[in-house]
Design a protein around this motif. Structure first.
Motif, PDB file in Angstrom:
ATOM      1  N   ALA A 140       0.836  -1.206   0.000  1.00  0.00           N
ATOM      2  CA  ALA A 140       0.000   0.000   0.000  1.00  0.00           C
ATOM      3  C   ALA A 140       0.869   1.253   0.000  1.00  0.00           C
ATOM      4  N   ARG A 141       1.932   1.236   0.809  1.00  0.00           N
ATOM      5  CA  ARG A 141       2.830   2.397   0.836  1.00  0.00           C
ATOM      6  C   ARG A 141       3.521   2.598  -0.504  1.00  0.00           C
ATOM      7  N   LEU A 142       3.951   1.503  -1.129  1.00  0.00           N
ATOM      8  CA  LEU A 142       4.597   1.613  -2.437  1.00  0.00           C
ATOM      9  C   LEU A 142       3.642   2.194  -3.474  1.00  0.00           C
ATOM     10  N   ARG A 143       2.408   1.732  -3.450  1.00  0.00           N
ATOM     11  CA  ARG A 143       1.433   2.259  -4.413  1.00  0.00           C
ATOM     12  C   ARG A 143       1.140   3.740  -4.148  1.00  0.00           C
ATOM     13  N   ARG A 144       1.094   4.114  -2.863  1.00  0.00           N
ATOM     14  CA  ARG A 144       0.839   5.523  -2.514  1.00  0.00           C
ATOM     15  C   ARG A 144       1.919   6.442  -3.052  1.00  0.00           C
ATOM     16  N   VAL A 145       3.168   5.957  -3.084  1.00  0.00           N
ATOM     17  CA  VAL A 145       4.259   6.807  -3.570  1.00  0.00           C
ATOM     18  C   VAL A 145       4.520   6.602  -5.059  1.00  0.00           C
ATOM     19  N   GLY A 146       3.638   5.841  -5.723  1.00  0.00           N
ATOM     20  CA  GLY A 146       3.724   5.688  -7.169  1.00  0.00           C
ATOM     21  C   GLY A 146       4.612   4.568  -7.671  1.00  0.00           C
ATOM     22  N   ASP A 147       5.024   3.647  -6.789  1.00  0.00           N
ATOM     23  CA  ASP A 147       5.884   2.542  -7.219  1.00  0.00           C
ATOM     24  C   ASP A 147       5.043   1.287  -7.429  1.00  0.00           C
ATOM     25  N   ALA A 148       4.208   1.332  -8.448  1.00  0.00           N
ATOM     26  CA  ALA A 148       3.323   0.210  -8.752  1.00  0.00           C
ATOM     27  C   ALA A 148       4.107  -1.017  -9.206  1.00  0.00           C
ATOM     28  N   GLU A 149       5.258  -0.808  -9.842  1.00  0.00           N
ATOM     29  CA  GLU A 149       6.043  -1.945 -10.329  1.00  0.00           C
ATOM     30  C   GLU A 149       6.530  -2.823  -9.176  1.00  0.00           C
ATOM     31  N   THR A 150       7.118  -2.210  -8.154  1.00  0.00           N
ATOM     32  CA  THR A 150       7.590  -2.982  -7.005  1.00  0.00           C
ATOM     33  C   THR A 150       6.416  -3.604  -6.255  1.00  0.00           C
ATOM     34  N   ALA A 151       5.324  -2.860  -6.114  1.00  0.00           N
ATOM     35  CA  ALA A 151       4.127  -3.410  -5.463  1.00  0.00           C
ATOM     36  C   ALA A 151       3.624  -4.630  -6.232  1.00  0.00           C
ATOM     37  N   GLY A 152       3.682  -4.587  -7.555  1.00  0.00           N
ATOM     38  CA  GLY A 152       3.286  -5.730  -8.374  1.00  0.00           C
ATOM     39  C   GLY A 152       4.193  -6.926  -8.154  1.00  0.00           C
ATOM     40  N   MET A 153       5.484  -6.666  -7.970  1.00  0.00           N
ATOM     41  CA  MET A 153       6.422  -7.762  -7.675  1.00  0.00           C
ATOM     42  C   MET A 153       6.071  -8.418  -6.340  1.00  0.00           C
ATOM     43  N   LEU A 154       5.709  -7.596  -5.365  1.00  0.00           N
ATOM     44  CA  LEU A 154       5.315  -8.146  -4.071  1.00  0.00           C
ATOM     45  C   LEU A 154       4.027  -8.958  -4.181  1.00  0.00           C
ATOM     46  N   ASP A 155       3.129  -8.571  -5.096  1.00  0.00           N
ATOM     47  CA  ASP A 155       1.922  -9.372  -5.341  1.00  0.00           C
ATOM     48  C   ASP A 155       2.300 -10.781  -5.793  1.00  0.00           C
ATOM     49  N   ILE A 156       3.294 -10.875  -6.678  1.00  0.00           N
ATOM     50  CA  ILE A 156       3.749 -12.178  -7.178  1.00  0.00           C
ATOM     51  C   ILE A 156       4.362 -12.991  -6.046  1.00  0.00           C
ATOM     52  N   ILE A 157       5.207 -12.349  -5.252  1.00  0.00           N
ATOM     53  CA  ILE A 157       5.837 -13.050  -4.121  1.00  0.00           C
ATOM     54  C   ILE A 157       4.777 -13.547  -3.148  1.00  0.00           C
ATOM     55  N   LEU A 158       3.794 -12.711  -2.824  1.00  0.00           N
ATOM     56  CA  LEU A 158       2.730 -13.101  -1.897  1.00  0.00           C
ATOM     57  C   LEU A 158       1.942 -14.282  -2.445  1.00  0.00           C
ATOM     58  N   ARG A 159       1.605 -14.236  -3.734  1.00  0.00           N
ATOM     59  CA  ARG A 159       0.863 -15.341  -4.349  1.00  0.00           C
ATOM     60  C   ARG A 159       1.664 -16.644  -4.246  1.00  0.00           C
ATOM     61  N   ASP A 160       2.964 -16.570  -4.525  1.00  0.00           N
ATOM     62  CA  ASP A 160       3.814 -17.763  -4.419  1.00  0.00           C
ATOM     63  C   ASP A 160       3.875 -18.269  -2.983  1.00  0.00           C
ATOM     64  N   GLU A 161       4.015 -17.364  -2.036  1.00  0.00           N
ATOM     65  CA  GLU A 161       4.096 -17.767  -0.632  1.00  0.00           C
ATOM     66  C   GLU A 161       2.799 -18.401  -0.149  1.00  0.00           C
ATOM     67  N   ILE A 162       1.669 -17.888  -0.607  1.00  0.00           N
ATOM     68  CA  ILE A 162       0.385 -18.489  -0.232  1.00  0.00           C
ATOM     69  C   ILE A 162       0.349 -19.939  -0.703  1.00  0.00           C
ATOM     70  N   GLY A 163       0.848 -20.200  -1.910  1.00  0.00           N
ATOM     71  CA  GLY A 163       0.906 -21.567  -2.416  1.00  0.00           C
ATOM     72  C   GLY A 163       1.828 -22.447  -1.594  1.00  0.00           C
ATOM     73  N   HIS A 164       3.001 -21.905  -1.227  1.00  0.00           N
ATOM     74  CA  HIS A 164       3.947 -22.680  -0.418  1.00  0.00           C
ATOM     75  C   HIS A 164       3.356 -23.012   0.947  1.00  0.00           C
ATOM     76  N   VAL A 165       2.725 -22.036   1.551  1.00  0.00           N
ATOM     77  CA  VAL A 165       2.126 -22.244   2.872  1.00  0.00           C
ATOM     78  C   VAL A 165       0.972 -23.243   2.781  1.00  0.00           C
ATOM     79  N   ALA A 166       0.197 -23.176   1.716  1.00  0.00           N
ATOM     80  CA  ALA A 166      -0.917 -24.116   1.550  1.00  0.00           C
ATOM     81  C   ALA A 166      -0.415 -25.557   1.483  1.00  0.00           C
TER      82      ALA A 166
END
Length: 75
Positions: A6-32
């Motif tokens: 959220a902080r990254l998106r607020r400061v206009g860094d959508a690219e890094t925030a998008g990378m974190l979306d990918i990491i989170l999705r992968d981690e959810i799969g690993h945890v599952a």
């Protein structure tokens, strides 16, 4: 990680925030996957799931859980 995105998106860094979306999705799969096997093994061995999780976390040096888990599939 949700607050960081959220902080990254607020400061206009959508690219890094998008990378974190990918990491989170992968981690959810690993945890599952880990969660599935922990449930299976505890049931197979007649162990209490929550106590086994706490013991493993304590013995293996895992981090404590702060607040609520951000995904309902997590213990």
């Amino acid at each position: 990680m949700l607050g960081i995105k959220a902080r990254l998106r607020r400061v206009g860094d959508a690219e890094t925030a998008g990378m974190l979306d990918i990491i989170l999705r992968d981690e959810i799969g690993h945890v599952a996957i880990g969660n599935h096997w922990l449930h299976y093994l505890c049931e197979s061995c007649g162990l209490d799931l929550i106590e086994s999780f706490k013991t493993l976390r304590r013995e293996r040096g895992g981090p404590g859980i702060v607040g609520e888990c951000p995904h309902p599939g997590w213990i």
